[in-house]
Design a protein around this motif. Sequence first.
Motif, PDB file in Angstrom:
ATOM      1  N   ASP C 155      17.746   6.274   3.529  1.00  0.00           N
ATOM      2  CA  ASP C 155      17.058   6.379   1.767  1.00  0.00           C
ATOM      3  C   ASP C 155      16.674   4.886   1.563  1.00  0.00           C
ATOM      4  OD1 ASP C 155      17.418   8.912   1.754  1.00  0.00           O
ATOM      5  OD2 ASP C 155      18.398   9.369  -0.012  1.00  0.00           O
ATOM      6  N   GLU C 156      17.641   4.143   1.950  1.00  0.00           N
ATOM      7  CA  GLU C 156      17.223   2.711   1.397  1.00  0.00           C
ATOM      8  C   GLU C 156      16.032   2.185   1.979  1.00  0.00           C
ATOM      9  OE1 GLU C 156      20.180   0.427  -0.205  1.00  0.00           O
ATOM     10  OE2 GLU C 156      20.010   2.257  -0.940  1.00  0.00           O
ATOM     11  N   LYS C 157      16.000   2.445   3.395  1.00  0.00           N
ATOM     12  CA  LYS C 157      14.818   2.061   4.117  1.00  0.00           C
ATOM     13  C   LYS C 157      13.410   2.771   3.445  1.00  0.00           C
ATOM     14  CE  LYS C 157      15.009   0.334   8.241  1.00  0.00           C
ATOM     15  NZ  LYS C 157      15.506   0.325  10.004  1.00  0.00           N
ATOM     16  N   ASP C 159      13.104   3.760   0.591  1.00  0.00           N
ATOM     17  CA  ASP C 159      12.625   3.354  -0.850  1.00  0.00           C
ATOM     18  C   ASP C 159      11.899   2.101  -0.656  1.00  0.00           C
ATOM     19  OD1 ASP C 159      13.725   5.380  -2.260  1.00  0.00           O
ATOM     20  OD2 ASP C 159      15.606   4.316  -2.645  1.00  0.00           O
ATOM     21  N   LEU C 160      12.228   1.232   0.538  1.00  0.00           N
ATOM     22  CA  LEU C 160      11.577  -0.137   0.670  1.00  0.00           C
ATOM     23  C   LEU C 160      10.337   0.191   1.059  1.00  0.00           C
ATOM     24  CD1 LEU C 160      12.126  -3.164   0.560  1.00  0.00           C
ATOM     25  CD2 LEU C 160      12.903  -3.103   2.763  1.00  0.00           C
ATOM     26  N   ILE C 161      10.036   1.282   2.136  1.00  0.00           N
ATOM     27  CA  ILE C 161       8.856   1.362   2.415  1.00  0.00           C
ATOM     28  C   ILE C 161       7.829   1.834   1.442  1.00  0.00           C
ATOM     29  CG2 ILE C 161       7.482   3.111   4.134  1.00  0.00           C
ATOM     30  CD1 ILE C 161       9.870   2.704   5.866  1.00  0.00           C
TER      31      ILE C 161
ATOM     32  N   GLN D 182      18.537  -2.679  -6.328  1.00  0.00           N
ATOM     33  CA  GLN D 182      18.846  -1.635  -5.227  1.00  0.00           C
ATOM     34  C   GLN D 182      19.435  -2.710  -3.990  1.00  0.00           C
ATOM     35  OE1 GLN D 182      15.427   0.957  -4.420  1.00  0.00           O
ATOM     36  NE2 GLN D 182      16.776   2.104  -2.945  1.00  0.00           N
ATOM     37  N   TYR D 183      18.910  -3.690  -3.958  1.00  0.00           N
ATOM     38  CA  TYR D 183      19.291  -4.338  -2.533  1.00  0.00           C
ATOM     39  C   TYR D 183      19.774  -5.645  -3.041  1.00  0.00           C
ATOM     40  CZ  TYR D 183      15.628  -0.969  -1.057  1.00  0.00           C
ATOM     41  OH  TYR D 183      14.945   0.074  -0.672  1.00  0.00           O
ATOM     42  N   LEU D 191      16.394  -5.490   6.127  1.00  0.00           N
ATOM     43  CA  LEU D 191      15.577  -4.060   6.255  1.00  0.00           C
ATOM     44  C   LEU D 191      14.190  -4.512   6.325  1.00  0.00           C
ATOM     45  CD1 LEU D 191      16.908  -1.994   3.235  1.00  0.00           C
ATOM     46  CD2 LEU D 191      17.124  -1.479   5.599  1.00  0.00           C
ATOM     47  N   LEU D 195      12.006  -3.391   9.907  1.00  0.00           N
ATOM     48  CA  LEU D 195      10.803  -2.569   9.555  1.00  0.00           C
ATOM     49  C   LEU D 195       9.545  -3.306  10.498  1.00  0.00           C
ATOM     50  CD1 LEU D 195      10.816  -1.523   6.164  1.00  0.00           C
ATOM     51  CD2 LEU D 195      10.839  -0.149   8.066  1.00  0.00           C
TER      52      LEU D 195
END
Lengths: 202, 202, 202, 202
Positions: C155-157, C159-161, D182-183, D191, D195
């Motif tokens: 989920d974290e990834k 959200d970042l995307i 969040q981060y 992250l 990516l």
Amino acid sequence: MKGKVNTSIKDLKLVKERHEAIIDVAISLFQKKGFHQTTTREIAQHAGFSIGTLYEYIRKKEDVLLLVYDSIEQKVYSPLQALMKKGIYTKRKLITIIDTYFQLMDQVQEEVIILYQELKSVSDEMRYQILQKERGLVKMLSNVIKQVNEKQLTDEKIDLIANNILVQGHMWCFRRWNLHKQYTRTQFTNLQKELLQEQLFT
Amino acid sequence: MKGKVNTSIKDLKLVKERHEAIIDVAISLFQKKGFHQTTTREIAQHAGFSIGTLYEYIRKKEDVLLLVYDSIEQKVYSPLQALMKKGIYTKRKLITIIDTYFQLMDQVQEEVIILYQELKSVSDEMRYQILQKERGLVKMLSNVIKQVNEKQLTDEKIDLIANNILVQGHMWCFRRWNLHKQYTRTQFTNLQKELLQEQLFT
Amino acid sequence: MKGKVNTSIKDLKLVKERHEAIIDVAISLFQKKGFHQTTTREIAQHAGFSIGTLYEYIRKKEDVLLLVYDSIEQKVYSPLQALMKKGIYTKRKLITIIDTYFQLMDQVQEEVIILYQELKSVSDEMRYQILQKERGLVKMLSNVIKQVNEKQLTDEKIDLIANNILVQGHMWCFRRWNLHKQYTRTQFTNLQKELLQEQLFT
Amino acid sequence: MKGKVNTSIKDLKLVKERHEAIIDVAISLFQKKGFHQTTTREIAQHAGFSIGTLYEYIRKKEDVLLLVYDSIEQKVYSPLQALMKKGIYTKRKLITIIDTYFQLMDQVQEEVIILYQELKSVSDEMRYQILQKERGLVKMLSNVIKQVNEKQLTDEKIDLIANNILVQGHMWCFRRWNLHKQYTRTQFTNLQKELLQEQLFT
DNA sequence: CATGAATGAGGGTTCATTCAT
DNA sequence: AATGAATGAACCCTCATTCAT
């Protein structure tokens, strides 16, 4: 008028030196930009010392104007007074006086312009003194003329002529944008003298 | 020179009205304290509106000076030019011109003093224009004199006389601390005219 | 957010018309000079009515910004929300959403730049709402991605995307001084999509 | 860009000291209220000296922005350029560069936000220089990537990735209202690196 | 004696907003 | 509904003057 500008410096020779530097700079700057547009910093800088030092030799910015006026006094009023006070009054002497006056005016052009433009920037008392000086000059010149009054001119007329002469000297300064193109100082002086002689002598 | 002072106000009548108020106030304040000592706030206040409103009718403080100069132009240069341009040139006419000029100067004393004192506060271009106006006046007066030149005076001499006359007019303004005590305007004018006639006519 | 800008005018059609004029002018002016450098007078003038009239349709200058933001909302958020809310989520659908988003961003470039630059000029409450809108968008996009999450990304990834995608859309606006030289919108969109697919799909 | 902000103070150490104080205060105030909402008096006051003193160290309000930009340059561009210019380019090196960049961005968050928001408030020439700096950074980063281009990505794609990376760094600043919740910075960085690796490497 | 950094009152100017017409 | 003249708070900036070093 003399000595109005106090300083905190004891060494009188130094004071004189610095004051002269200030006057020189001030005349050139005031001439270019006027009193109000010239900053004390500029004056100090051009005079070659710091703003702090400037204020060791003056108390307020106005003092710089006073210095300039002092200088005019020394260069113009004093010599003229000296000249007019002594000796017998003859046509010849009158002509010499006028000649000298015009010559002096030529030498203090910048100062005269400043005088005309910045009289308002000076304290009331100072202004009064300056005008008194000028009144004295009129009276003196008037007296000289009255003593060689061939044509029996009225006092009123003589006083006016005296005023005219003095203003003609100033005019050589403040109208130089016009006059200096057309006349040399000698031409100007001679023409004015010729014109005056028609008014004064038969 | 005309119309140099722009406005964001559309009602031209109002602009004229306000400008006149500004000119009146400015003349009296500049006269008293000089241009730089006078604040825009003072001008607004004395004119009876807010500082914001003042700036609706001028763009910069300098504009107030321009308004004053505009006013001199309208009151002095325009009438004089009109007078000098038309008609034949006779002794009589010359006398009338000089008379009129002295009379006008009497009416715009304050403005003339300001002109003398604040010329430096104006932009280079403006100053040039003002001096041009004055040069034009000299030339015109010179021409008139040349046409009634009974005594065959040289052009040089006539030009100088023209300058003298104009400065004598100014002098009535800037030397009033001296002259107005001793002479009424008519006396002053008549005496000057008499003196001039000795230079001009046989 | 809608209807935040009150007016004293009853005729709603007129209000809409004027508001649109204001928005158009504001976008172009804010874009050129920024919100603070733009005066209300300028806005009125460019919109073709008087300053008085402008203030019949807004209450404060800030309202003009709100109008612009309203306009972005209508042009971007509403369509995107509509698109994302309905239908089933497939790879294909995700691609369409991204495509649409980039296309919309291209259409509202100026508005986005203003959004980035003038967010600070808006009241706290307004700013909060605008950021909320953006948060909502992230969440929505995130959800869509999560539904087609082939690679079992955390989920974290995801959200970042989602954040990255949204910022890439903005970037097309605020970095146009660089990007628009090198890429057409389609090229930009396609390249970004290709890059994203390597992150999202196997 | 360096040394653009002139001073009337001679003591260079003092200048540096005061400039740093100004920068600190300015960042915090601009951050809170924006450049235009912040008054020079506030800056002076918060910096602990008088408005007069402030103006001994800057010439115009804009100079304060320039100081902030100078500071970004020294903190970000210079280190990055130094890092990218030397050494051989390997995957590892690229990762280090990205890592460093994100770390730097974290340290200059406020400055970056100001950069984004106040670019318009700066003179055209200054703005051009700032954008040039950014263009240079894109090119450098692009070059590094091209040297470790395992997947034979096209130049177009690499340039876009470079842009993306830089914007992702900025995004950590201007979207902190969302991301920082969040981060942590390390999470965010890692992250993003993961990516990116999917795009860059096989 | 000399220096120059510090001060802050004060001036010019702008501009959002109002309101009478 | 529309207009635009009027307002004045507020801002940027300057500069004469002081004083500690």
